[in-house]
Design a protein around this motif. Sequence first.
Motif, PDB file in Angstrom:
ATOM      1  N   TYR A  26       0.856  -1.090  -0.020  1.00  0.00           N
ATOM      2  CA  TYR A  26       0.092   0.121   0.080  1.00  0.00           C
ATOM      3  C   TYR A  26       0.846   1.181  -0.066  1.00  0.00           C
ATOM      4  N   ARG A  27       0.211   2.522  -0.361  1.00  0.00           N
ATOM      5  CA  ARG A  27       0.795   3.839  -0.198  1.00  0.00           C
ATOM      6  C   ARG A  27      -0.139   4.312   0.659  1.00  0.00           C
ATOM      7  N   ILE A  28       0.433   5.441   1.615  1.00  0.00           N
ATOM      8  CA  ILE A  28      -0.589   6.266   2.181  1.00  0.00           C
ATOM      9  C   ILE A  28      -0.695   7.786   1.475  1.00  0.00           C
ATOM     10  N   LYS A  29      -1.977   8.060   1.279  1.00  0.00           N
ATOM     11  CA  LYS A  29      -2.467   9.331   0.685  1.00  0.00           C
ATOM     12  C   LYS A  29      -3.496   9.967   1.484  1.00  0.00           C
ATOM     13  N   LEU A  30      -3.242  11.287   1.788  1.00  0.00           N
ATOM     14  CA  LEU A  30      -4.431  12.122   2.374  1.00  0.00           C
ATOM     15  C   LEU A  30      -5.481  12.238   1.182  1.00  0.00           C
TER      16      LEU A  30
END
Length: 434
Positions: free
Chosen positions: A246-250
């Motif tokens: 996964y990647r973390i995005k706002l």
Amino acid sequence: MQNVVKIGVAGLGTVGAGTVKLLSEHRDNLADRSGIPMIVTAVSARDRTRDRGFSTDGLTWYEDAREMVLDQNVDVVVETIGGSDGIAYDVCKAALEAGKHVVTANKALIALHGVELARIADANNVTIAYEAAVAGGIPIIKALREGLSGNVVSRVTGILNGTCNYILTTMREQGRDFADVLAEAQKLGYAEADPSFDVDGIDAAHKLAILTSLAFGVEVDFDAIAIEGIRCVSALDIQMAEELGYRIKLLGIAKQTAEGIEQRVSPVLVDRNTQISKVEGVFNAVALEGDYVGPVILQGRGAGERPTASAVVADLVDIAAGRKTPVFGVRANRLKKNVRAPLEKHVGPYYLRLMVWDRPGVMAEVTAALARNGVSMASMIQQGRAETEGGVVPVVFITHETNEGAMHEALATIAAFESNSQPPVLMRIENFTS
């Protein structure tokens, strides 16, 4: 018949100055596209001595933009002052009441006063246009209001703040912590001296409120949005997310549910193979799902002089050409009430990260707390053993889909365990089809 459109620009900061320059540089091309020449006749700003990259010779200068609105030599008012109240609000309201079209880049103004201003615009047969208020140069307002008007939209998702996206991208690429990258972003001019508006999610929430109204035909309701910023995201969370794919995005997310519209801004985990996960740095993106068109994603520069001026001038071309669309896609008196879906009824998978003392029985009490609340685990990562006996280790749980209310009840129990060395971190996981 009028043979020229006369424009007054209130505010000559980055966006206002960029708008004046673009109108001058592309004058002939814009006249061809709109069918009528557009010229700047008046401007308003406090400092007359500042070099803004263009000549103000021949322009009427106003110290107070409210006076410029009354100028008979101004047909359309461009507001780039900013702020939800005060002079920006006064200027836009007065211009609409005077029967003058308004173009603004002011997302806070539209998010908090959009319905009121739309009603005034309708009553005076003018419009307030705001393509530049959301996602800079990306034509997302026109896409929702016009290009997708034949669709029933079920969901809007956006990377709506370039500062946050830059910080999260740099944290991942360089393995650095939030505070360190934020300080660098401030030095580079990507973040303000007081970054709260950006990193606490307020800026993205203003933009999401506007998109929600356009997508679902409801009144703008900023207070209906659940808002979380990115201060809680650590380099460790980003590393763990990568290990899990996964990647973390706002993200700002608005979706239709059986109980109303769910609206939230928060850091979330997204599959790194999806298109939105690959939008990096200061870029923005908005993904839409329509019943006839299916998924659509637009991305590009979300801020800066040239992209934002491009959006302002696109609105001016529409006005000059006589293309007038209702402010939120339908007339203000046809906007529905914005019914807020209870966030505790959200269903989805979650990422839970703990920092716990490395001793027997810790995992058992955590999994028991999850199980008691009906939360089942899909996977778990414990990153090695502590360097010293009884030291602290990170543990990450990925849950199966579960109810948010149940997840928070479990979290409250887990947070009280003496085995925690710091508060747990919880983030939603969002699943996209592409």
